[in-house]
Design a protein around this motif. Structure first.
Motif, PDB file in Angstrom:
ATOM      1  N   CYS A  91      -4.106   2.831  -4.629  1.00  0.00           N
ATOM      2  CA  CYS A  91      -2.791   2.832  -3.997  1.00  0.00           C
ATOM      3  C   CYS A  91      -2.341   1.448  -3.541  1.00  0.00           C
ATOM      4  O   CYS A  91      -1.377   1.318  -2.801  1.00  0.00           O
ATOM      5  N   CYS A  92      -3.067   0.372  -3.953  1.00  0.00           N
ATOM      6  CA  CYS A  92      -2.577  -0.985  -3.717  1.00  0.00           C
ATOM      7  C   CYS A  92      -1.860  -1.414  -4.990  1.00  0.00           C
ATOM      8  O   CYS A  92      -2.494  -1.591  -6.038  1.00  0.00           O
ATOM      9  N   CYS A 127      -9.836  -0.575  -4.060  1.00  0.00           N
ATOM     10  CA  CYS A 127      -9.239   0.640  -3.478  1.00  0.00           C
ATOM     11  C   CYS A 127      -9.658   1.904  -4.235  1.00  0.00           C
ATOM     12  O   CYS A 127      -9.444   2.002  -5.442  1.00  0.00           O
ATOM     13  N   PRO A 128     -10.236   2.880  -3.536  1.00  0.00           N
ATOM     14  CA  PRO A 128     -10.687   4.103  -4.210  1.00  0.00           C
ATOM     15  C   PRO A 128      -9.532   5.031  -4.575  1.00  0.00           C
ATOM     16  O   PRO A 128      -9.700   5.940  -5.383  1.00  0.00           O
ATOM     17  N   ALA A 129      -8.376   4.799  -3.968  1.00  0.00           N
ATOM     18  CA  ALA A 129      -7.253   5.709  -4.202  1.00  0.00           C
ATOM     19  C   ALA A 129      -6.207   5.078  -5.124  1.00  0.00           C
ATOM     20  O   ALA A 129      -5.150   5.678  -5.350  1.00  0.00           O
ATOM     21  N   TYR A 159      -2.829   1.417   7.169  1.00  0.00           N
ATOM     22  CA  TYR A 159      -3.067   0.074   6.649  1.00  0.00           C
ATOM     23  C   TYR A 159      -1.801  -0.426   5.949  1.00  0.00           C
ATOM     24  O   TYR A 159      -1.131   0.332   5.245  1.00  0.00           O
ATOM     25  N   ILE A 208       0.844  -1.194   0.000  1.00  0.00           N
ATOM     26  CA  ILE A 208       0.000   0.000   0.000  1.00  0.00           C
ATOM     27  C   ILE A 208       0.877   1.242   0.000  1.00  0.00           C
ATOM     28  O   ILE A 208       1.762   1.371   0.847  1.00  0.00           O
ATOM     29  N   CYS A 254      -3.134   6.570   0.659  1.00  0.00           N
ATOM     30  CA  CYS A 254      -4.185   5.786   1.318  1.00  0.00           C
ATOM     31  C   CYS A 254      -5.130   6.686   2.116  1.00  0.00           C
ATOM     32  O   CYS A 254      -4.692   7.582   2.827  1.00  0.00           O
ATOM     33  N   THR A 255      -6.434   6.439   1.998  1.00  0.00           N
ATOM     34  CA  THR A 255      -7.414   7.221   2.756  1.00  0.00           C
ATOM     35  C   THR A 255      -7.798   6.517   4.055  1.00  0.00           C
ATOM     36  O   THR A 255      -8.666   6.987   4.777  1.00  0.00           O
ATOM     37  N   ALA A 256      -7.185   5.371   4.312  1.00  0.00           N
ATOM     38  CA  ALA A 256      -7.482   4.592   5.522  1.00  0.00           C
ATOM     39  C   ALA A 256      -8.953   4.202   5.618  1.00  0.00           C
ATOM     40  O   ALA A 256      -9.546   4.216   6.682  1.00  0.00           O
ATOM     41  N   CYS A 257      -9.524   3.843   4.473  1.00  0.00           N
ATOM     42  CA  CYS A 257     -10.947   3.498   4.492  1.00  0.00           C
ATOM     43  C   CYS A 257     -11.177   2.051   4.915  1.00  0.00           C
ATOM     44  O   CYS A 257     -12.274   1.684   5.341  1.00  0.00           O
ATOM     45  N   GLY A 258     -10.169   1.215   4.753  1.00  0.00           N
ATOM     46  CA  GLY A 258     -10.314  -0.170   5.201  1.00  0.00           C
ATOM     47  C   GLY A 258     -11.040  -1.091   4.235  1.00  0.00           C
ATOM     48  O   GLY A 258     -11.270  -2.254   4.549  1.00  0.00           O
ATOM     49  N   ALA A 259     -11.390  -0.611   3.063  1.00  0.00           N
ATOM     50  CA  ALA A 259     -12.111  -1.460   2.110  1.00  0.00           C
ATOM     51  C   ALA A 259     -11.265  -2.673   1.724  1.00  0.00           C
ATOM     52  O   ALA A 259     -11.767  -3.791   1.597  1.00  0.00           O
ATOM     53  N   CYS A 260      -9.971  -2.474   1.559  1.00  0.00           N
ATOM     54  CA  CYS A 260      -9.092  -3.563   1.146  1.00  0.00           C
ATOM     55  C   CYS A 260      -9.030  -4.644   2.222  1.00  0.00           C
ATOM     56  O   CYS A 260      -9.047  -5.834   1.921  1.00  0.00           O
TER      57      CYS A 260
HETATM   58  S1  SF4 Z   1      -8.657   0.440   0.104  1.00  0.00           S
HETATM   59 FE1  SF4 Z   1      -6.970   1.763  -0.526  1.00  0.00          FE
HETATM   60  S2  SF4 Z   1      -7.410   3.706   0.453  1.00  0.00           S
HETATM   61 FE2  SF4 Z   1      -8.679   2.185   1.491  1.00  0.00          FE
HETATM   62  S3  SF4 Z   1      -7.417   1.515   3.238  1.00  0.00           S
HETATM   63 FE3  SF4 Z   1      -6.996   0.096   1.564  1.00  0.00          FE
HETATM   64  S4  SF4 Z   1      -5.206   0.979   0.567  1.00  0.00           S
HETATM   65 FE4  SF4 Z   1      -6.053   2.578   1.825  1.00  0.00          FE
END
Ligand code: SF4
Ligand code: SF4
Ligand code: SF4
Lengths: 63, 518
Positions: A59-60, A55-57, A32, A5, A10-16
């Motif tokens: 960044c993975c 991931c919305p950003a 994360y 990541i 990362c927006t730290a949304c936790g979706a991943c």
């Molecule tokens: S989905 Fe993307 S933005 Fe959201 S926590 Fe995971 S790495 Fe960060």
């Protein structure tokens, strides 16, 4: 082979974290991160790395 | 935290303290049965009225009296919308999706109990993101509701979702007694949808383009049908995006009505390059106030419309239009230690409101009958901007108003049709000319502005702009005053003393829609 990541995006949304089939992603020390030992890039499990797909950003990315 | 509230301090004339700001109410004067969420007990089945009467978003009348609170426990999302950028977080902004602090379910519970102690008007706890409340399995959302149902069973639960994951969770929603669900539906045609949603994540894949919009559409309709068939009230939110889905929203209105949606809430796109959203960056504009109102009017007769939505942040606290979220930060909540949930103040408050409302229904009906008799039906309705702090009264100074509530009044009665955010004209004692210009453009389509008080300067500028400043109804009830004014207006019009104000438009302010309390 593993994903990582990019913390700066990362927006730290936790979706991943919720999507990873191998529980390779966790929230540690305020961010994360992917545990490279557990990450399989979802090979044999899904057609695409789940974290990167949700991931919305965007960044993975491959480590 | 002993918090003895005097009801006078809440509802007394002009001194609406704990309730900073609540818009207008029920239009009992609405001739058709389609006057939106302003419907009162006479317009719906008793079991439905029981569910909505204290919910500020589902009942326009309730929104003068009751407060909601959003807890930001759901940061993850499963789709991307072109009007959203979840990286953006600014506490001065007020938009759905924006939040200052993300909470764990435990923190959320403590925050709710703390707020309930200080705001007896609190009746609804909602989870509206900042992502999607049902993404990531809806884990935090349901955990929070589970704990809350045990601790504070009298608070109503509601959640918002984009609908993609909804069909998977309908049973859980029903099990937790969540009787209000909001689905954001911006289209019922994937051709339109592909311009709003760049991608969705579904069934372990990222989908784009038409495929994405098609799946989303099907899941939304399925989820809506599943909820309404279980008797769960559904509000549909739609974002009006000029040139993309504006006319199409009439089809959306029909489609959701036929599937049993209780309310349809058409909101203006909030778009600004500074927000970093796709629409913001590509210069997609939001609608003007009249464009929004015309579309809402065209949808009357279909699914009922909600017009009092303030497009609140995902962590908003308070009456609609106010946001006391910054008073309840995590740090402060942690410092409060264990908070006991005491329902006494809330119960007293609710009883008082019940009594107050019963009287209001009769008074409005009488005022309306009087106008219908004396004015006849020939005179066109007019718009009136009202400065109010809540309680259905004209009780705010012009210079202190952070928003104006817009009433349409005509031979058929007075009804709330919207609200306009403004920058306060008067801050720290002196008037600010820029802010005054902003206020004028925000209410430019109105014939009059009702205030508790107004200074000489702004009063002159308003008159020059053709808007009549009116302070003779200070601290009176809004609807009765509007009807009285209209009677007088019709008479002056008949004598040729004044001209009708027609063909004007107004600007929707794109900044914070929800006032922060100083
Ligand atoms: S989905 Fe993307 S933005 Fe959201 S926590 Fe995971 S790495 Fe960060
Ligand atoms: S690539 Fe797959 S296995 Fe690796 S972290 Fe992402 S979701 Fe988990
Ligand atoms: S965003 Fe609209 S529907 Fe949601 S709480 Fe605010 S006013 Fe109610």
């Amino acid at each position: 082979m593993a994903y990582k990541i990019k913390a700066s995006d990362c927006t730290a949304c936790g979706a991943c974290e919720a999507e990873c089939p191998n529980n390779a992603i966790s929230f540690k020390k305020g961010a994360y991160a992917i545990n490279a030992d557990l990450c399989t890039e979802c090979k044999g499990q899904f057609s695409s790395p789940q974290c990167a797909s949700v991931c919305p950003a965007d960044c993975c990315v491959p480590a | 935290m002993a918090n003895v509230i005097s009801l006078d301090s809440i509802l007394g004339v002009g001194e609406l303290k704990a309730a900073a700001e609540a818009p207008p109410a029920a239009a009992s004067g609405c001739a058709s049965s389609s006057c939106g969420s302003s419907d009162g007990p006479a317009d719906m089945a008793p079991e439905v009225w029981e569910k909505v009467k204290n919910h500020p978003c589902y009942s326009e009348e309730a929104h003068h009296y009751f407060a909601r609170m959003h807890v930001a426990v759901a940061p993850a999302c499963n789709i991307q919308c072109n009007y959203c950028n979840r990286k953006y977080d600014c506490s001065n902004e007020s938009r759905p999706g924006v939040v200052s602090e993300k909470l764990t379910p435990d923190q959320a519970l403590r925050k709710i109990l703390a707020v309930a102690q200080e705001i007896p008007q609190l009746s609804v706890i909602g989870i509206a993101g900042p992502g999607d409340s049902l993404a990531a399995g809806g884990k935090n959302t349901f955990k929070t509701f589970e704990m809350l149902a045990k601790k504070a069973p009298d608070l109503k639960l509601c959640l918002s979702t984009n609908g993609l994951a909804l069909p998977d969770h309908v049973d859980t929603i029903a099990n937790y007694n969540i009787d209000h669900v909001t689905i954001t539906i911006n289209m019922v045609d994937p051709e339109v949808g592909q311009h709003i949603y760049p991608w969705i994540f579904h069934d372990h894949k990222r989908w784009t383009g038409l495929d994405a919009a098609k799946i989303l559409h099907e899941r939304q309709m399925l989820g809506l049908e599943m909820l309404t068939s279980r008797g769960i009230l559904v509000k549909v939110n739609s974002v009006m995006i000029p040139g993309i889905n504006d006319e199409h929203l009439m089809d959306v209105n029909k489609a959701v009505k036929s599937r049993g949606a209780f309310l349809h809430n058409i909101m203006p796109l909030i778009s600004d390059p500074a927000h970093g959203t796709h629409f913001g960056l590509t210069g997609q504009r939001g609608p003007t106030a009249q464009e929004l109102k015309v579309l809402q009017d065209q949808c009357e007769g279909g699914a009922k419309l909600m017009r009092h939505c303030r497009q609140c942040r995902a962590d908003a606290v308070g009456l609609l239009g106010e946001d006391r979220g910054s008073e309840f930060t995590i740090d402060r909540i942690e410092a409060m230690g264990e908070v006991e949930y005491d329902q006494e103040a809330a119960r007293t408050y609710r009883e008082h409101v019940e009594g107050e409302r019963a009287g209001r229904h009769a008074a409005k009906a009488a005022a309306q009958a009087d106008v219908a008799e004396t004015v006849g039906t020939a005179v066109q309705p007019i718009l009136i901007a009202v400065a109010t702090k809540g309680g259905e009264r004209i009780n705010e100074h012009f210079g202190h108003a952070k928003e104006f509530q817009i009433y349409e009044v005509g031979p058929k009665g007075a009804k709330f049709v919207g609200h306009r955010r403004v920058d306060q004209y008067c801050e720290g004692g002196s008037g600010d000319e820029d802010a005054l210009g902003g206020v004028l453009s925000a209410i430019n389509d109105c014939t009059a502005v009702f205030v508790a008080k107004i200074g000489g300067c702004p009063s002159t500028s308003l008159k020059d702009a053709g808007i009549e400043p009116v302070d003779r109804f200070a601290f009176e009830y809004i609807e009765e005053s509007a009807l009285t004014y209209f009677k007088d207006y019709a008479e002056r019009l008949g004598q040729g003393a004044i001209n009708a104000r027609e063909g004007q438009d107004a600007v929707i302010r794109t900044g914070a829609f929800t006032a922060r309390r100083a």
